[in-house]
Design an enzyme around this catalytic site. Sequence first.
Site, PDB file in Angstrom:
ATOM      1  N   LYS A  96      15.568 -23.377 -23.434  1.00 25.53           N
ATOM      2  CA  LYS A  96      15.414 -24.517 -24.340  1.00 25.53           C
ATOM      3  C   LYS A  96      16.544 -25.528 -24.174  1.00 25.53           C
ATOM      4  CE  LYS A  96      12.404 -22.527 -27.850  1.00 25.53           C
ATOM      5  NZ  LYS A  96      12.243 -22.118 -29.257  1.00 25.53           N
ATOM      6  N   ARG A 109      12.391 -13.499 -27.372  1.00 19.58           N
ATOM      7  CA  ARG A 109      11.199 -14.028 -26.689  1.00 19.58           C
ATOM      8  C   ARG A 109      11.660 -14.839 -25.483  1.00 19.58           C
ATOM      9  NH1 ARG A 109       7.988 -18.717 -26.965  1.00 19.58           N
ATOM     10  NH2 ARG A 109       5.747 -18.323 -26.706  1.00 19.58           N
TER      11      ARG A 109
END
Length: 811
Positions: free
Chosen positions: A752, A785
């Site tokens: 991210k 995740r």
Amino acid sequence: MEFHEAANFLFELRRFASRPGTDATRDLLSALGDPHERIDCVQIAGSNGKGSTARMVERTLREAGLDVGLYTSPHLDDVRERIRVNGRKIPEAALVEYAETVEPYVTEQGAVGESPTFFETLTALALWEFDRRNVDIAVLEVGIGGKYDATSVVDPIASTVTSVTLEHTDILGDTVAEIATDKAHVAPDDAPLVTATTGDALAAVREVAGDVVTVGDDADVSVTYRGRDGLEGAVTVEGPDWTVDTHLPLLGAHQATNAGVAATLCRQVADVSSADLERGLRNAHWPGRFEVMGEDPLVVLDGAHNPGGIERVAETLDTFDYDDLHVVVGAMVDKDHERIAAALPAFDRAIACHPNIGRAESAEVVAAALRTTADATVETRSDVAGALGMALDAAGPDDAVLVTGSLYAVREARTRWARPMVPKRIDSIPEARRTLEAAHVTEAGAWRMRGKGVHRVLRTRVQPRQAQYLKEELLSLGGECAISGLNDQDEENVDIVMMATMAQFKRLADKLDGQPYGLSTFADELRGALDIQQPTTDHDYPWSDGTAVMGILNITPDSFHDGGEYNAVEDAVGRAEAMIEAGVDILDIGGESTRPGADVVPAEAERERVVPVVEALADHDVALSVDTRKASVARAALDAGADILNDVSGLADPEMRLVAAEYDVPVVVMHSIEVPVDPDSDIHYDDVVTDCIDALTERVLLAEKAGLDREQIVVDPGVGFGKSAAESFELLDRLDEFQALGCPVLVGHSHKSLFGLIGQDADEREHATVAATALATERGADIVRVHDVPENVAAVNVVEAADDPSRFGAE
């Protein structure tokens, strides 16, 4: 001015008695530049249903894309709850700025005996904040009556009188007609008043307002309540040329009528579609209004405070099957206790209690009223939490427990489920001081106590009398308890920070057992928060014995990292089998990208992407999760063999929690202010971790009330979703604080943009992801995740081996 000083300044205005008239509020607003003249307002008056209707209007208008302010009273836990913009409480910084702005004016007025009251000052705060935030519409719940209420400084564009019963007769009049006449003065100049009143009340409303739109049976807008459907009520609302069929989270025929009023108001002020109305009404959750907190036994909280409201509660409770009824009643001194007692459903046991507020009636007086109306066991208890505990202890699994009589009783009872116990990891003196200051401890108190916090620390909210008792007991044990600067108040919950060793906390919990003021209940919560003497659980999930690795399998053309690589079923299966070989615990299969700016995928198209892959992997030795925010897709995936739901919208689809409960599967509930994320949004957090926990608390309760255990409700702080890089890193650093929710915690950080803060471009973030996985595992994450399974499995194994080498066969 610090927040505790600003809040104390406002609370101290409660010493001035309420009074009719708008002059004081109008003068205060004039000193602020008349912000109310720049706002379009909807005014909600009525004896019952004001708060619920206001919430329905606000939630529906937000569903239509508007920025909406909501002003309601009273609050359940935090005074900032009264003023919300787009569902979020007014920031602490805004409240401080307002207090600093109005303090000179209020002081001047006080010097001549004309100080504004607490409600007048908060009404001005709401209008000031709504103007600053440039809301499209502000929804205002009237306090008392209508004509002389502080909210009536506005010229509304739409208004309602929901219902009228005998209340506040010393102020509003002795008859229903007189009370209705007062309330009807909220009527707008350029639109018909919407009302669900009937009989004499309706006649009086017409005489004042003239043009009205009636809602109910045989009315301009008809409402059909089709009964309870699980934990929702089915309702149809029909206007002259429009119809809405939906479900409501607020149960009862009276709430169906409120929905009809809300739908009519929304259509008056905005271009709302049927879909907006259906979804908005279905998402209009409102705490303390026939709120079902448990089913074995049935536990209901309802803040009804007059005979009419209690009658509606009895009607709704009658739709449930139960054996014995145990009622807990706490009421205010100005209420008709005998009529309230007579309106209660037939009960087998009652416990009268005394809410922690100056206006509360004594438990003995309430008990006397209860004894006049029923031949049943009636007891007293000084505190609400203790009374609720007595009722729950006495109730069998097929019984019902009802807490009612006032919202003040409900707010104290609700803390049993809604109060987070936030563990604080303190490794240094500066961190200890920051923690104390965040709980609004005074500067002197934070400086004096900072050295005592480098051990086990819990922050929570309690009543002032509980705070003083806990402080004294912890001091006697060698621990410490710092109390918010708000402790001068005797009615408002305050923050406390408890500091002690685990042994001291255990001895504290033992000393609290059997104590009054809700402290025995607090002892059990304390043991749960610190995992002291807790039973083992029966569930066997991938995260039950350590951090589980969830591998991301995107069946999408536009995901930010690997979009388009695994669209074909055979490619997706091949990718999944490689992750299984690498040691993945869960496969997370998604058919819609949630990256900023991603296109919304219709449910049918999403199902066509996801279901074949789930079916192809259903027989593999791995847990399957489906990443979706649509309940219809979730249901199809579960039917195909999925085991877990992953909802990045935090249960925005009102059916998602019900689907998870129906299939008895875990559901991941993520925090995000908006999904998909708007990259141009500038979202303010007072404290990103505290605000996330605050928002997730209600989301967790929604899932829990649907029938899920907290072990099945996985919370995701939403790293990168509406948070800056610095805020996302703070979430990682303080991840263990999310244990306050009593749920497993998932972290989704893979590749991210937060890693751009440390100079990692989009194609360089694998190593940073692995490092963050190790950090999250060390901080207590139950699930990570990720895209790169082998590398992240290794990172988790390293941390777990350092913690317990025997897990990997070491002697």
